[in-house]
Design an enzyme around this catalytic site. Structure first.
Site, PDB file in Angstrom:
ATOM      1  N   HIS A   1      -9.327 -25.879  22.427  1.00 28.95           N
ATOM      2  CA  HIS A   1      -9.159 -24.956  21.294  1.00 28.95           C
ATOM      3  C   HIS A   1      -7.815 -25.292  20.659  1.00 28.95           C
ATOM      4  O   HIS A   1      -6.770 -25.163  21.331  1.00 28.95           O
ATOM      5  CB  HIS A   1      -9.162 -23.504  21.780  1.00 28.95           C
ATOM      6  CG  HIS A   1     -10.401 -23.138  22.543  1.00 28.95           C
ATOM      7  ND1 HIS A   1     -11.473 -22.501  21.951  1.00 28.95           N
ATOM      8  CD2 HIS A   1     -10.759 -23.334  23.850  1.00 28.95           C
ATOM      9  CE1 HIS A   1     -12.418 -22.310  22.861  1.00 28.95           C
ATOM     10  NE2 HIS A   1     -12.009 -22.811  24.015  1.00 28.95           N
TER      11      HIS A   1
ATOM     12  N   GLU B   1     -18.566 -19.087  32.217  1.00 28.29           N
ATOM     13  CA  GLU B   1     -17.132 -19.159  32.528  1.00 28.29           C
ATOM     14  C   GLU B   1     -16.813 -17.923  33.379  1.00 28.29           C
ATOM     15  O   GLU B   1     -16.399 -18.043  34.524  1.00 28.29           O
ATOM     16  CB  GLU B   1     -16.310 -19.160  31.228  1.00 28.29           C
ATOM     17  CG  GLU B   1     -14.795 -19.169  31.453  1.00 28.29           C
ATOM     18  CD  GLU B   1     -13.991 -19.060  30.152  1.00 28.29           C
ATOM     19  OE1 GLU B   1     -14.559 -18.699  29.096  1.00 28.29           O
ATOM     20  OE2 GLU B   1     -12.760 -19.326  30.206  1.00 28.29           O
TER      21      GLU B   1
ATOM     22  N   ASP C   1      -8.969 -27.008  27.608  1.00 27.43           N
ATOM     23  CA  ASP C   1      -9.231 -25.657  27.095  1.00 27.43           C
ATOM     24  C   ASP C   1      -8.086 -25.156  26.197  1.00 27.43           C
ATOM     25  O   ASP C   1      -8.160 -25.302  24.979  1.00 27.43           O
ATOM     26  CB  ASP C   1      -9.503 -24.696  28.265  1.00 27.43           C
ATOM     27  CG  ASP C   1     -10.391 -23.528  27.877  1.00 27.43           C
ATOM     28  OD1 ASP C   1     -10.832 -23.453  26.725  1.00 27.43           O
ATOM     29  OD2 ASP C   1     -10.656 -22.667  28.748  1.00 27.43           O
TER      30      ASP C   1
END
Ligand code: ADE
Ligand code: ZN
Length: 341
Positions: free
Chosen positions: A19, A201, A279
């Site tokens: 991200h 997740e 991430d």
């Protein structure tokens, strides 16, 4: 630098789960707050780092959405994106398929075009300056409504000429199953976009099943909890779908109590096509090499295992078959060199 990190850095790899807003380092957060005259609830970078003690995904997201308030201008998004590419180019990342959260910005008055054009200009310059190829994937915030996702899809249409190649699904997982966005993903598929989604997740394996069966995703983000459903695990192993696993993220968000208990090895042993990714590296303590090192040391991965994870990242990317072949051949070359680790 240990020999193991030199080996990891030498292997070409693709980052498939990053991200961009999660690459906002505390130093840049402070600089941008100053540049844009934004009040932050922190006095210095140490205070920012101290705030990064999370017990679950929502804890992190609350801080992540506050952090992104410093991103205001096209230049800010450009600087953020280029800084990420510069860093990972030194870690053997040859290709990055990066996510961004347009609704995290349009919702606070920053135009979609400002965000998107800043990022795209940096992706072009990153390719030119650092040799990292890239693609852009726009994520929908799953805690928002289907209607808001549709509005974002419509707003993004001018960039679906090859600049935004796909859509994803992120933010608070529990209570927001993939099925909530089935019609949005069907519309995106009609527009020939590639589809990815976070699932498993924190959410149950049933969410993974929904993401695969209802959203018809091309790639699965996280997916750690797939292993709780043996039949689903076998189906996804057979299908060859790529899993974008994020070890340091899972540790920091308490998905695993210790890296030694990370499911990555079990996922590989079950035949799943697993990749390693970072991430939100500015929040979770490391970029690609740190993620590989941490999980390799904790799970005692061999050089062959590490190379296989890199191969999986290239194969699981949206590069062309020709481009993939070039990187795979380089991985094989690197493995032939004498490594002292
Ligand atoms: N947005 C940024 N990072 C995320 C993560 N790890 N899970 C869900 N949404 C996110
Ligand atoms: Zn993520």
């Amino acid at each position: 630098m240990t020999d193991l990190s030199s080996f990891i850095n030498a292997l070409p790899k693709a980052e498939l789960h990053l991200h961009l807003e999660g690459s906002l380092e505390p130093e840049m957060m402070m600089d941008l707050a100053k540049r844009n005259d934004i009040d932050l609830p922190y006095k210095n970078v140490e205070e920012i780092r101290q705030a990064y003690a999370f017990t679950n995904l929502q804890d992190f997201l609350d801080i992540y959405y506050k952090g992104m308030s410093v991103l205001q201008t096209e230049e800010d998004f450009y600087d953020l994106t280029l800084a990420y590419l510069e860093k990972v180019s030194r870690e053997g990342v040859v290709h990055a398929e990066v996510f961004y959260d347009p609704q995290g910005h349009t919702g606070r008055g920053i135009p979609f075009s400002v965000v998107t054009n800043g990022i795209l200009r940096a992706l072009d310059d990153g390719r030119e300056n650092y040799g990292v190829s890239s693609e852009l994937i726009m994520s929908f915030l799953r805690h928002l409504s289907e209607e808001e996702a549709f509005a974002t899809l419509r707003e993004a249409e001018p960039w679906f000429d090859g600049r935004i190649i796909g859509v994803g699904l992120d933010s608070s997982e529990l209570g927001h199953p993939p099925s909530k966005f089935q019609r949005v993903f069907a519309a995106a598929r009609e527009m020939d976009l590639l589809l990815v989604a976070h699932a498993g997740e924190e959410g149950p394996s049933a969410y993974v099943r929904e993401a695969v069966e209802l959203l018809k995703i091309d790639r699965l983000d996280h997916g750690n909890r797939t292993l709780e459903d043996i039949e689903l695990t076998e189906t996804l192993a057979r299908s060859g779908i790529t899993f974008t696993v994020c070890p340091l993220s899972n540790l920091k968000l308490c998905g695993v109590p210790d890296m030694k208990e990370h499911p990555l090895r079990r996922m590989m042993d079950a035949g799943l096509k697993v990749t390693v990714n970072s991430d939100d590296p500015a929040y979770f303590g490391g970029y690609m090499t740190a993620n590989f090192l941490s999980v390799a040391q904790a799970l005692d991965l061999s050089k062959q295992d590490i190379a296989q994870l890199c191969r999986n990242s290239i194969v699981g990317s949206f590069l062309t078959e020709g481009e993939k072949a070039v990187h795979i051949a380089t991985i094989d070359q690197v493995l032939l060199q004498p490594w002292d680790c």
